[in-house]
Design an enzyme around this catalytic site. Structure first.
Site, short mmCIF file in Angstrom:
data_model
loop_
_atom_site.label_atom_id
_atom_site.label_comp_id
_atom_site.label_asym_id
_atom_site.label_seq_id
_atom_site.Cartn_x
_atom_site.Cartn_y
_atom_site.Cartn_z
N CYS A 190 -49.19 5.59 -28.94
CA CYS A 190 -48.46 5.54 -30.21
C CYS A 190 -47.02 5.09 -30.09
CB CYS A 190 -48.51 6.91 -30.90
SG CYS A 190 -47.38 8.13 -30.22
N CYS A 206 -42.83 8.24 -27.91
CA CYS A 206 -42.10 8.83 -26.78
C CYS A 206 -41.38 7.78 -25.93
CB CYS A 206 -43.09 9.59 -25.90
SG CYS A 206 -44.26 8.44 -25.12
N CYS A 229 -41.50 7.98 -35.94
CA CYS A 229 -41.77 6.88 -35.02
C CYS A 229 -40.50 6.14 -34.63
CB CYS A 229 -42.73 5.88 -35.67
SG CYS A 229 -41.95 4.96 -37.04
N CYS A 231 -45.96 5.27 -41.95
CA CYS A 231 -45.30 5.32 -43.26
C CYS A 231 -44.96 3.97 -43.83
CB CYS A 231 -43.98 6.09 -43.16
SG CYS A 231 -44.11 7.77 -42.60
N SER A 289 -50.48 0.14 -12.97
CA SER A 289 -50.66 -0.77 -11.84
C SER A 289 -52.00 -1.48 -11.92
CB SER A 289 -50.57 0.02 -10.54
OG SER A 289 -51.60 0.96 -10.47
N GLN A 323 -46.14 20.61 -46.62
CA GLN A 323 -45.87 20.12 -47.97
C GLN A 323 -45.94 21.25 -49.00
OE1 GLN A 323 -48.72 16.46 -46.86
NE2 GLN A 323 -48.16 16.39 -49.00
N PHE A 349 -48.88 12.86 -46.00
CA PHE A 349 -50.01 12.14 -46.62
C PHE A 349 -51.08 13.10 -47.15
CE2 PHE A 349 -48.42 9.91 -42.78
CZ PHE A 349 -47.53 9.09 -43.45
N GLU A 352 -48.76 7.05 -54.24
CA GLU A 352 -50.18 6.90 -53.94
C GLU A 352 -50.85 5.67 -54.56
OE1 GLU A 352 -52.03 11.21 -53.65
OE2 GLU A 352 -50.52 11.11 -55.23
C1 LIG Z 1 -52.82 3.51 -24.00
C2 LIG Z 1 -53.50 2.74 -22.91
C3 LIG Z 1 -54.18 1.58 -23.26
C4 LIG Z 1 -54.83 0.86 -22.27
N1 LIG Z 1 -55.49 -0.28 -22.61
C5 LIG Z 1 -56.12 -1.00 -21.66
C6 LIG Z 1 -56.81 -2.19 -21.98
O1 LIG Z 1 -56.86 -2.62 -23.13
N2 LIG Z 1 -57.43 -2.85 -20.98
C7 LIG Z 1 -57.38 -2.42 -19.70
O2 LIG Z 1 -57.94 -3.07 -18.81
N3 LIG Z 1 -56.74 -1.29 -19.37
C8 LIG Z 1 -56.13 -0.58 -20.31
N4 LIG Z 1 -55.49 0.59 -19.98
C9 LIG Z 1 -55.64 1.11 -18.61
C10 LIG Z 1 -54.44 0.85 -17.79
O3 LIG Z 1 -54.41 -0.49 -17.41
C11 LIG Z 1 -54.57 1.77 -16.59
O4 LIG Z 1 -54.39 3.08 -17.05
C12 LIG Z 1 -53.54 1.50 -15.54
O5 LIG Z 1 -53.61 0.19 -15.07
C13 LIG Z 1 -53.70 2.46 -14.39
O6 LIG Z 1 -52.64 2.25 -13.49
P1 LIG Z 1 -51.70 3.44 -13.05
O7 LIG Z 1 -50.80 2.89 -12.04
O8 LIG Z 1 -51.07 4.10 -14.18
O9 LIG Z 1 -52.78 4.36 -12.38
P2 LIG Z 1 -52.73 5.92 -12.19
O10 LIG Z 1 -52.92 6.60 -13.48
O11 LIG Z 1 -51.58 6.31 -11.40
O12 LIG Z 1 -54.06 6.07 -11.34
C14 LIG Z 1 -55.30 5.81 -11.89
C15 LIG Z 1 -56.41 6.29 -10.94
O13 LIG Z 1 -56.46 5.41 -9.84
C16 LIG Z 1 -56.14 6.07 -8.62
N5 LIG Z 1 -55.33 5.10 -7.88
C17 LIG Z 1 -54.25 4.44 -8.36
N6 LIG Z 1 -53.86 3.52 -7.45
C18 LIG Z 1 -54.70 3.61 -6.42
C19 LIG Z 1 -54.82 2.91 -5.20
N7 LIG Z 1 -53.99 1.92 -4.88
N8 LIG Z 1 -55.81 3.24 -4.36
C20 LIG Z 1 -56.66 4.25 -4.67
N9 LIG Z 1 -56.60 4.96 -5.80
C21 LIG Z 1 -55.62 4.63 -6.67
C22 LIG Z 1 -55.47 7.35 -9.04
O14 LIG Z 1 -55.71 8.36 -8.14
C23 LIG Z 1 -56.14 7.64 -10.36
O15 LIG Z 1 -57.36 8.26 -10.17
C24 LIG Z 1 -54.81 1.32 -20.93
C25 LIG Z 1 -54.14 2.49 -20.59
C26 LIG Z 1 -53.48 3.20 -21.58
C27 LIG Z 1 -52.79 4.46 -21.21
S1 FES Z 2 -44.28 7.16 -38.90
FE1 FES Z 2 -42.87 5.52 -39.04
S2 FES Z 2 -41.47 6.23 -40.47
FE2 FES Z 2 -43.00 7.77 -40.48
S1 FES Z 3 -47.40 7.15 -26.44
FE1 FES Z 3 -47.82 8.61 -27.97
S2 FES Z 3 -46.63 10.27 -27.31
FE2 FES Z 3 -46.44 8.90 -25.69
#
Ligand SMILES: Cc1cc2nc3c(=O)[nH]c(=O)nc-3n(C[C@H](O)[C@H](O)[C@H](O)COP(=O)(O)OP(=O)(O)OC[C@H]3O[C@@H](n4cnc5c(N)ncnc54)[C@H](O)[C@@H]3O)c2cc1C
Ligand code: FES
Ligand code: FES
Length: 1386
Positions: free
Chosen positions: A47, A50, A115, A161, A353, A821, A852, A1315
Site C-alpha cells: 500500500c 509506510c 496515505c 479517498c 533481491s 464515524q 466510507f 456518495e
Molecule cells: C508487495 C509485493 C509485490 C510483489 N510483486 C511481485 C511480482 O509482481 N512479481 C514477482 O516476481 N515478485 C513479486 N514480489 C516478490 C519479490 O520480488 C520478492 O519478495 C523479493 O524479490 C524477495 O527478495 P528479498 O531480498 O526481499 O528476499 P527475502 O525476503 O529476504 O528472502 C526470501 C526467501 O529467500 C531466502 N533467500 C533470500 N536470498 C537467498 C539466497 N541468496 N540464497 C538462499 N536463500 C535466500 C530467504 O531465506 C527467504 O526464505 C512482490 C513482493 C512484494 C512484497
Molecule cells: S487514503 Fe489517500 S487521502 Fe485518504
Molecule cells: S506497504 Fe502497506 S504498510 Fe507497508
C-alpha cells in the site's frame, strides 16, 4: 561480543545495544521515536503508507544512494549505518513545510491524509534520484524528473479517498516538462483567470534536504577500520548474524548453536509481505554482508548478478544506456528490465533481491515474474550447497526439490545473445536442423495483471525468445530456435512449453500450425486444482503466444506477405503494425503501442463555478490541517503515544460459520510468554452485557461465545506486551468448536429463503410501489421475465484499519480514543457492555484515516473490546486491527440477488418493472434496514411506468454487512442500467437511446420521488445530460469508435453514459461555537472529519456567519476558527456521520449557533462602534467578556419537513478499450457533471466527486471479493484485493462541479457530494459491455458463429478474467480454426 546497531532518522542518531531482530523499521519508528509519519496500512508491502527514504553511504566513492523502501518489511537490524528520512524530515509546521507538503496541500491531494506521508516520500525519492541524473539542469523550482516519471513515482501507493488525479497533479508540478496549464484545480492560481507558472508554486530546491548526516559518514568510516580487525560477524546478542563470506555463513549454519534453531536467511525481507509471519525465528542471518552475493559482472557473453542484488539495481544495470551493446543484448536486457519494472512497486524493488525472488519461486511456488523472464533468456544459476558449488540452468534449478535453508543461491547469469555466444548457448535453446547463418533474436515478455504498472502479481506471465530466418521456398519467416516460458499461472513454477517449441520450429507459421500450437499449449498450461480463473489463465497463454507469433505468420492479416525478414529487421518485426484490408492499424502486433493508452500521461480538466454569496463559503480553500497530514504531524488514533503500561490486543475470530465455542487456547510456544492474557465473554463485568454494537434495528454480540454465528466473528481478544506479539498470538490461538445439535449454517440468500431466515424491515422504511404493475405490463409490447442479476460484496479498504485506545479512569470511568464515524453509538455500547452509566464513558475522535461507512457500526466492536480489556485489566489497552483481520471481520457492502420482469414498448419505452430482491444482510441487522429504501430510490432514476418489488433482508451466517458509501444505491443504480441494457438488447436498439427514452419528465419525477422532487427548476438532470453529451462530443466519438472497432480485431472500444438521481436525507445535528478571550473561535460539531472536508466547510460557515458583524469580511475570521475533536461528553447527540449530508447539517448547526452569538454581540458592537468609531473583533470580544456576555452557544439543528430530503443529479460518459486477448480494460476517458447546488467548497466537493467515482470503478471493475465455502472472505489483503491505483483510473478525467444556484430550502443552497458520484462509475461498466458487444460481433462474423446479438449480463466487478470470458476464452483458436477452414475451402 556483539556490536551495536547505529543509524540516523531525520538526522538524529540512534544507537541500540539490543533489539529483537524481528523488529521492523516501521515498528521501531512508530513505537520508539517521535516520528509517526510512516503509517501501517497493510504490513504487506502493498500500500505504500509506510514508505520512507533509506540512504546508504559508500565511503569508497563518497556517494550516497537513496531509495524508497517499505518500512513495514525492512528489518531494523538490516539498516546498520543507514540514514532514514521520513516525511517529518522534509519539513514541518515549526521549521516550515517542504514544497512537496505544500504542493500536496495546494493541489487538494490529501483527504483523510493517511496515505499522504507515504505518497510524499515516494515522490521525494523519485525527485532525489532524478536530480542525480546527468540530465540538463531544469529551470529554478523544478526537478529533473519528467512528468511520466512523476506520475509513476506513486504507482505503488494506494489512496482510497482522492481518486489519485490531484495527487498525480501535485507530483507532476515538479517536472520541468509539465505544461502548467494542464495541472488541476489548486490554490496557487485561479484556473483560467491567472497565469499558471512556477513562481506561484512553493519552490523546490534540489538537494535542500540532507539525507545522510556527516556524523554517520565519519562514524561509518571509523567503524569499518575497526571491523577489518574484527572477525565478529554477529551482533545484538547473537540473534542477528552478518557473515562476510560464504565460509563464515556455513560455519554458523553448521554450528551446534544453529542446530535446533529456527533460522531465517534474509536479504530484503520482502517475502514477509507475501507470507505473513505468525511466529518468531531464533536466528536471523543477513546475506547482504557477503560481497560475492552483491557483485555485478559484465562478461563477454552476458551479465552476472550476485543473488543479493536488488531488482532496482538489476534494472539500472540492464538498461544502462552508456554501454555499447550488441542489438540482441540490448533487446533482451531492456525487455527484461522493462518487465522487472512492473514487479511490485519501486519501494519493494529497492529492497527485494533477485535471489530472494528465485528462492521463493523455487521453494514456495511463488508466482514469480523474474523466474519466467530469466528462464526465457536462457539464464543459469550458481548454487552453494555446503562445500559444493553447482551451476544449473534456471530450468533445472526450478525443477529441483525445494531448496533447504542450507542451500545458498550465489549468483544468476543472463546470456547476452550476441552472435559470439550463440553457439555456446545452443544447449539452452532447443535447436532444429537447418541453416545456421543470418539469425537474429526476437525476445518479448508479457504479463496479464490487474494493474498495468505493477503492484499486482500476474494471472500469467510469459517470455519468448526466438531466432527466425526466411524460408527460401515460401519467402515466409520460420523459427529456428525457440524458448517459450510461462509462469504464475498456477503451476508449481515457471516452465518451458517444450512440446509447443518443438512443434513450431522450422515450420512456416500458417493458421493451422498456430492452431495446433494453441491447442497443445492449452493442454500444457494446466493450473493446479483450486487455482482461481484457471481457464482464463490457459487462454492468456494462447493469446500471448498468438500475439508474439502473429507478425511472423502467413496469411493471418494483410499485407504480411510483403514481410521480408532480414537479420537487422528483426526488431522491427515485433513492432510492425498490421495493416488490414481497409488500411486501418490493428495494434495487436505492437506491444509498445498497446501500452500507449496506459502509459500516456493522465490528463484532466476541472470546471468549477464559484459563488461569492456567502463568502468565504464557496471559496475552494484547501482542506484544514492538510499540510500537517502531509508532514506526518497529524495525529491519528494509533499516533497517540502509548500511555505507560499500555497493553495491546488482537482479535481471535471464528473460522466456522455456525458453532458452539468450547474453548480457546493461546498456544504454549515461546510466543505465549509474550501473550499475557485472553479476554473473552466471561470477562464482561456483572451488570454488563455481551454487546458489541447496536442500531435502531437491534444489537449484535461483542463475542460469538458461546455460539459463533459467522466465520470472522470475534470470539475474544489476546492481550500482549506489543501489538506484533498480540497479532501473532491471536493467529496461533486454537479455538475448539462443536456443531452438536446445530442446523447447517445458512450461507446464501437461497438457503435463507428455504429456511425463511429473514430480518424484519420496519414498516416506515419499506419503500412504496409506484403505479399499477398489471396495467404497466398490459401496456407492454414485449416482456422479459425473471432475468437474474447478482452482486458480491465490496470491502471499505480505508487506509487506516479499525483502531482504538482505551484508558481506564477513576470511579469506573473510561476514555476511549477511537477512529469511527459514530462516537455516541460507541459510548452507549461500551456503557452497556461494562454495565456503567453513559456519562462514565468519554469517546474522543479527532481524525479518521478513511471511513466510507466502515467506521460507522463496524468500529463499535473494536472500541468496545478495547474498553472491556482495559476495564478488566485496569490498564490502557490499544488495538490496531491488522489488515487481514479487518478484512475478515468488517463485512462490507451487501451481496444481493435480483430477479426482474420488465415490460416495454417496441420503441424502448418501459411500461412496468417488477423486482424480487434478496439482500444478504449477514448474521446481524446492523443498519441493513435502510437498504431496501436506498436501493429502490436509486432504481427509480428511470421512469419505469409502474414499479413494484418484493425485498427480503436475509439473515445468514456470513459476516454482518453494513453501510458502505452509497449503500444499496450503488446496486440499485446498476440494476437500473442492467435492465435498460437488457431491453435494448432485446429490441436490438442502442442502449443509450433506451436510456434517454426512459428518463424522467418532471411530472414522472414527482410521481416517483414525491416530496423530495423539489421545484421543476431544481430538476437539472436533463440539461446536465445535454451539456455532457455535447461537451464530451459523445456522438462524434461514437462514430470514431465504430470506425476504430471496424479497423481493430483485437482491441475494441465502447462508450456509454449513466445518469444518477440520488435522494439524501438531512438528520438532526448539534453544533457548538465558543469564542475565547483572545478572539479565537472553537467549534464542535456532530459530524466527524473523515477526510471529506467537513471541518473545512464548517470553518468557512462559521467565518461567514460570525462575519455578519463585519459585512466587508475585514476581520479574517476564517483563520481564527478551529474545529476541535468530537468528545461525547462535551457535545451530545452527535449521531452518525453518514448519508452524505453530515457536512451540511453540521454547517447549519454551526451557522445557527453563530447567529445566536451574533445576536448577543450585535448591540454591543453597535454601541462600541458609536463610542470608538469602529471596533475590532479582538476588542469586541474583550469587551463582551468584561460585560459577561455568554460567548458560547449551541444548537441542535432539526431539518424542517420541506428541507429534510432532496435529490442530487449527475451524469457521466465513459469510454473504455478492451484488450481482447487478455480482458484488460483501459478507461480512456470519463466526462462527468455533478450538480452541487451552490457548493460550500468546490475544491472539497470536486475531491469527493472524483474520489467517489474512482471508488465506484473499484466496485464495478477491480475489486473481487471472494469467500470460501464457510462464507469467510479470502480476498483478505493487498495481494488478493485490488483497489484502483493511479494506473487504472481514467486516462482523461474531466469533471464539472455544476452550480445550480440559489435554493433557500437547502443549507446555504448547497447539495451533497460524498456518495452520489460513486454510482456514476456504472458508466464504465456499461461502456465495457459496449466494447464486449463489439468483440462478440467481430468474432461471430470472423468465426461464423453468431452470438453477436445474444444478450449477456456482464458481471460486477468486470475484472480481467470476467471481461475475457465474455469476449471469449477461445477466440484465438476459433479465429484460427475459421481461417483454416476458409483457406481449405479456398
Ligand atoms: C508487495 C509485493 C509485490 C510483489 N510483486 C511481485 C511480482 O509482481 N512479481 C514477482 O516476481 N515478485 C513479486 N514480489 C516478490 C519479490 O520480488 C520478492 O519478495 C523479493 O524479490 C524477495 O527478495 P528479498 O531480498 O526481499 O528476499 P527475502 O525476503 O529476504 O528472502 C526470501 C526467501 O529467500 C531466502 N533467500 C533470500 N536470498 C537467498 C539466497 N541468496 N540464497 C538462499 N536463500 C535466500 C530467504 O531465506 C527467504 O526464505 C512482490 C513482493 C512484494 C512484497
Ligand atoms: S487514503 Fe489517500 S487521502 Fe485518504
Ligand atoms: S506497504 Fe502497506 S504498510 Fe507497508
Amino acid at each position: 561480543m556483539g556490536r551495536k546497531l547505529v543509524f540516523a532518522v531525520n538526522g538524529q542518531r540512534f544507537q541500540l545495544a539490543s533489539v529483537d531482530p524481528s523488529t521492523t523499521l516501521l515498528e521501531f519508528l512508530r513505537t520508539q521515536t517521535k516520528f509517526r509519519g510512516p503509517k501501517l496500512g497493510c504490513g504487506e508491502g502493498g500500500c505504500g503508507a509506510c514508505v520512507v527514504l533509506l540512504s546508504r553511504y559508500d565511503p569508497d566513492s563518497d556517494q550516497v544512494k537513496e531509495s524508497s523502501v517499505s518500512s513495514c518489511l525492512t528489518l531494523l537490524c538490516s539498516i546498520n549505518f543507514c540514514s532514514v528520512t521520513t516525511t517529518e524530515g522534509l519539513g514541518n509546521s515549526k521549521d516550515g513545510f517542504h514544497s512537496i507538503h505544500q504542493r500536496f496541500a495546494g493541489f487538494h491531494a490529501s483527504q483523510c491524509g493517511f496515505c499522504t506521508p507515504g505518497m510524499c516520500m515516494s515522490l521525494f525519492s523519485a525527485l532525489t534520484n532524478a536530480d542525480k541524473t546527468s540530465r540538463p539542469e531544469p529551470p529554478s523550482g523544478f526537478s529533473k524528473i519528467t512528468t511520466f516519471e512523476a506520475e509513476k513515482a506513486i504507482a505503488g501507493n494506494l489512496c482510497r479517498c482522492t481518486g489519485y488525479r490531484p495527487i498525480a497533479d501535485a507530483c507532476k508540478s515538479f517536472a520541468a516538462d509539465v505544461d502548467m496549464e494542464d495541472l488541476g484545480l489548486n490554490t496557487f492560481w485561479k484556473k483560467g483567470e491567472e497565469d499558471a507558472n512556477i513562481d506561484r508554486l512553493p519552490q523546490y530546491k534540489q538537494g535542500e534536504i540532507c539525507t545522510f548526516p556527516e556524523f554517520l559518514k565519519s562514524e561509518m568510516k571509523c567503524s569499518m577500520d575497526m571491523k577489518e580487525n574484527s572477525k565478529d560477524a554477529s551482533f545484538l546478542g547473537c540473534r542477528w548474524y552478518q557473515p562476510s563470506t560464504i565460509e563464515e555463513l556455513y560455519k554458523h549454519l553448521n554450528s551446534t548453536e544453529f542446530n535446533e534453531s529456527r533460522v531465517k536467511l534474509v536479504v530484503g525481507n520482502t517475502a514477509s509481505g507475501v507470507y505473513r509471519e505468525n511466529s518468531l525465528y531464533d536466528k536471523y542471518v543477513d546475506l547482504k554482508g557477503i560481497p560475492e552475493l552483491s557483485v555485478i559482472k559484465r562478461e563477454n557473453d552476458g551479465i552476472l548478478f550476485g543473488a543479493a542484488v536488488t531488482i532496482s539495481t538489476a534494472i539500472e544495470e540492464l538498461k544502462e544506456k552508456g554501454r555499447k551493446m550488441h542489438p540482441n543484448e540490448r533487446l533482451v536486457f531492456s525487455k527484461i528490465a522493462d518487465h522487472m519494472d512492473k514487479v511490485a512497486s519501486p519501494f519493494v524493488r529497492n529492497m527485494a533481491s533477485l535471489g530472494g525472488n528465485l528462492i521463493m519461486a523455487q521453494r514456495n511456488q511463488f508466482a514469480s515474474d523474474i523466474a519466467t523472464i530469466l528462464l526465457a533468456a536462457g539464464s543459469t544459476v550458481c548454487l552453494q550447497m555446503a562445500s559444493k558449488r553447482l551451476t544449473l540452468s534456471l530450468e533445472e534449478f526450478l525443477e529441483k526439490p525445494p531448496c533447504d535453508v542450507r542451500t545458498i543461491l550465489v549468483s544468476i547469469f543472463i546470456p547476452s545473445w550476441s552472435p559470439a555466444i550463440e553457439e555456446s548457448s545452443e544447449a539452452n535453446i532447443a535447436s532444429v536442423s537447418g541453416p545456421t547463418s543470418g539469425y537474429d533474436v526476437l525476445f518479448e515478455t508479457y504479463r496479464a495483471a490487474p494493474r498495468p504498472l505493477g503492484n499486482a502479481v500476474s494471472y500469467l506471465n510469459c517470455a519468448f525468445l526466438a531466432r527466425a530466418s526466411v524460408d527460401k521456398n515460401s519467402g515466409y519467416p520460420i523459427l529456428l530456435n525457440l524458448i517459450l516460458a510461462f509462469g504464475a499461472y498456477g503451476g508449481e513454477h515457471a516452465i518451458r512449453a517444450r512440446e509447443v517449441e518443438n512443434l513450431l520450429m522450422g515450420k512456416v507459421l500458417t493458421a493451422s500450425v498456430l492452431l495446433e500450437a494453441s491447442n497443445l499449449l492449452r493442454k500444457t498450461i494446466r493450473p493446479k486444482e483450486d487455482t482461481s480463473h484457471s481457464s482464463y489463465r490457459s487462454s492468456l497463454a494462447v493469446g500471448f503466444l498468438f500475439k508474439f507469433l502473429q507478425p511472423l505468420a502467413k496469411d493471418l492479416t494483410m499485407p504480411e506477405k510483403n514481410f521480408h525478414v532480414v537479420a537487422s529487421d528483426v526488431a522491427q518485426i515485433t513492432e510492425y503494425p498490421n495493416r488490414n484490408n481497409n488500411g486501418c492499424t490493428d495494434i495487436l502486433a505492437s506491444d509498445s503501442e498497446q501500452l500507449d493508452n496506459r502509459d500516456s500521461i493522465l490528463s484532466s480538466k476541472q470546471f468549477v463555478e464559484f459563488s461569492n454569496d456567502y463568502n468565504p463559503v464557496g471559496e475552494p480553500i484547501k482542506k484544514t490541517a492538510v499540510e500537517i497530514q502531509a508532514s506526518g504531524e497529524a495525529i491519528y488514533v494509533d499516533d497517540i503515544p502509548a500511555p505507560e503500561d499500555c497493553l495491546y490486543g488482537a482479535f481471535v475470530y471464528s473460522t466456522r460459520p455456525l458453532a458452539h465455542i468450547k474453548g480457546v487456547k493461546v498456544n504454549s510456544t515461546p510466543l505465549s510468554q509474550k501473550a499475557l492474557t485472553y479476554i473473552g465473554a466471561n470477562d464482561i463485568p456483572k451488570g454488563g452485557e455481551n454487546v458489541g454494537s447496536f442500531s435502531i434495528f437491534g444489537t449484535e454480540p461483542l463475542f460469538g461465545d458461546p455460539l459463533t454465528e459467522c466465520a470472522g466473528q470475534a470470539v475474544g481478544v489476546v492481550i500482549a506486551e506489543t501489538q506484533k506479539y498480540a497479532y501473532m498470538a491471536a493467529k496461533q490461538a486454537d479455538v475448539e468448536y462443536s456443531t452438536e445439535n446445530l442446523e447447517p449454517p445458512i450461507l446464501s440468500v437461497e438457503d435463507a429463503v428455504k429456511r425463511s431466515s429473514f430480518f424484519e424491515i420496519p414498516p416506515y422504511l419499506r419503500p412504496q410501489i409506484v403505479g399499477d404493475l398489471s396495467n404497466g405490463m398490459a401496456e407492454a409490447d414485449h416482456k422479459i421475465l425473471s432475468a437474474e442479476l447478482k452482486f458480491s460484496s465490496q470491502y471499505y479498504f480505508y487506509m487506516e484499519t479499525q483502531t482504538a485506545l482505551a484508558i481506564p479512569d477513576e470511579d469506573n470511568c473510561i476514555t476511549v480514543y477511537s477512529s469511527n464515524q459514530s462516537p455516541p453509538i460507541i459510548q452507549i455500547t461500551i456503557a452497556k457492555c461494562l454495565g456503567i452509566p453513559h456519562h462514565n464513558v468519554r469517546v474522543i475522535t479527532r481524525r479518521v484515516g478513511g471511513g466510507f461507512g466502515g467506521k460507522g457500526l463496524r468500529s463499535v466492536p473494536v472500541a468496545t473490546a478495547c474498553a472491556l480489556a482495559a476495564f478488566r485489566l485496569g490498564c490502557p489497552v490499544r488495538m490496531y486491527v491488522d489488515r487481514k483481520t479487518d478484512m475478515v471481520m468488517a463485512g462490507g457492502r451487501h451481496p444481493m440477488k435480483i430477479n426482474y420482469s420488465v415490460g416495454f414498448k417496441s420503441d424502448g419505452k418501459i411500461t412496468g418493472l417488477h423486482l424480487d430482491i434478496l439482500v444478504n444482510a449477514g448474521m446481524s441487522m446492523d443498519v441493513s434496514g435502510i437498504i431496501p429504501n436506498n436501493m429502490v430510490s436509486a432504481i427509480k432514476k428511470y421512469n419505469w411506468g409502474a414499479l413494484s418489488f418484493d425485498i427480503k433482508l436475509c439473515r445468514t451466517n456470513v459476516s454482518t454487512k453494513s453501510a458502505m458509501r452509497g449503500p444499496g444505491e450503488v446496486q440499485g443504480a446498476f440494476v437500473a442500467e442492467a435492465i435498460i441494457e437488457h431491453v435494448a438488447s432485446f429490441l436490438s436498439m442502442d442502449a443509450n437511446s433506451v436510456r434517454k427514452k426512459n428518463l424522467h419528465t418532471y411530472d414522472s419525477l414527482v410521481l416517483f420521488y414525491k416530496d423530495s422532487a423539489g421545484d421543476v427548476s431544481e430538476y437539472t438532470l436533463l440539461p446536465i445530460i445535454d451539456e455532457l453529451t455535447s461537451a464530451a462530443s459523445y456522438f462524434k466519438r461514437l462514430e470514431t469508435i465504430c470506425h476504430f472497432n471496424s479497423c481493430n480485431k483485437w482491441r475494441k472500444r465502447g462508450i456509454s453514459w449513466a445518469p444518477t438521481i440520488y435522494q439524501v436525507l438531512q438528520r438532526p445535528t448539534p453544533g457548538k461555537v465558543s469564542i475565547l478571550n483572545d478572539g479565537s473561535i472553537s467549534v464542535e460539531v456532530g459530524g466527524i472529519e473523515l477526510g471529506q472536508g467537513l471541518w473545512t466547510k464548517v470553518k468557512q460557515v462559521a467565518a461567514f456567519a460570525l462575519g455578519e458583524l463585519w459585512d466587508d469580511g475585514s476581520q479574517n475570521l476564517l483563520n481564527r476558527v478551529r474545529v476541535i475533536q468530537a468528545d461525547t461528553l462535551s457535545l451530545i447527540q452527535g449521531g452518525m456521520t453518514a448519508g452524505s449530508t453530515t457536512s451540511e447539517s453540521s454547517c447549519e448547526a454551526v451557522r445557527l449557533s453563530c447567529n445566536i452569538l451574533v445576536d448577543r454581540l450585535k448591540s454591543l458592537k453597535e454601541s462600541l462602534d458609536k463610542q470608538m468609531g469602529s471596533v475590532s473583533w479582538d476588542n469586541l470580544i474583550l469587551q463582551a467578556s468584561l460585560q459577561s456576555v455568554n460567548l458560547s452557544a449551541n444548537t441542535y439543528w432539526i431539518p424542517g419537513d420541506d428541507s429534510r430530503s432532496y435529490l442530487n443529479y449527475g451524469a457521466a460518459i465513459s469510454e473504455v478499450e478492451v484488450d481482447v486477448l487478455t480482458g484488460a480494460i483501459t478507461i480512456l476517458r470519463t466526462d462527468l457533471i455533478y450538480d452541487c447546488g451552490q457548493s460550500l467548497n468546490p475544491a472539497v466537493d470536486l475531491g469527493q466527486i472524483e474520489g467517489a467515482f474512482v471508488q465506484g470503478i473499484g466496485f464495478f471493475v477491480n475489486e473481487e471479493y471472494v469467500i470460501n465455502d464457510d462464507g469467510m472472505v479470502v480476498s483478505d489483503g493487498t495481494w488478493t484485493y485490488k483497489i484502483p491505483t493511479v494506473d487504472t483510473i481514467p486516462r482523461q478525467f474531466n469533471v464539472k462541479v455544476l452550480n445550480s444556484g440559489h435554493n433557500k430550502k437547502r443549507v446555504l443552497s448547497s447539495k451533497a457530494s460524498g456518495e452520489p458520484p460513486l454510482l456514476l462509475a456504472a458508466s464504465v461498466h456499461t461502456a465495457i459491455s459496449e466494447a464486449i458487444k463489439a468483440v462478440r460481433m467481430e468474432f461471430s462474423s470472423a468465426t461464423g458463429t453468431d452470438n453477436s446479438t445474444s444478450f449477456f449480463q456482464l458481471e460486477v466487478p468486470a475484472t480481467m478474467p470476467v471481461v475475457k470470458e465474455f469476449c471469449g476464452l477461445d477466440n484465438v483458436e476459433k479465429y484460427l480454426a475459421h481461417l483454416v477452414s476458409t483457406q481449405v475451402e479456398a
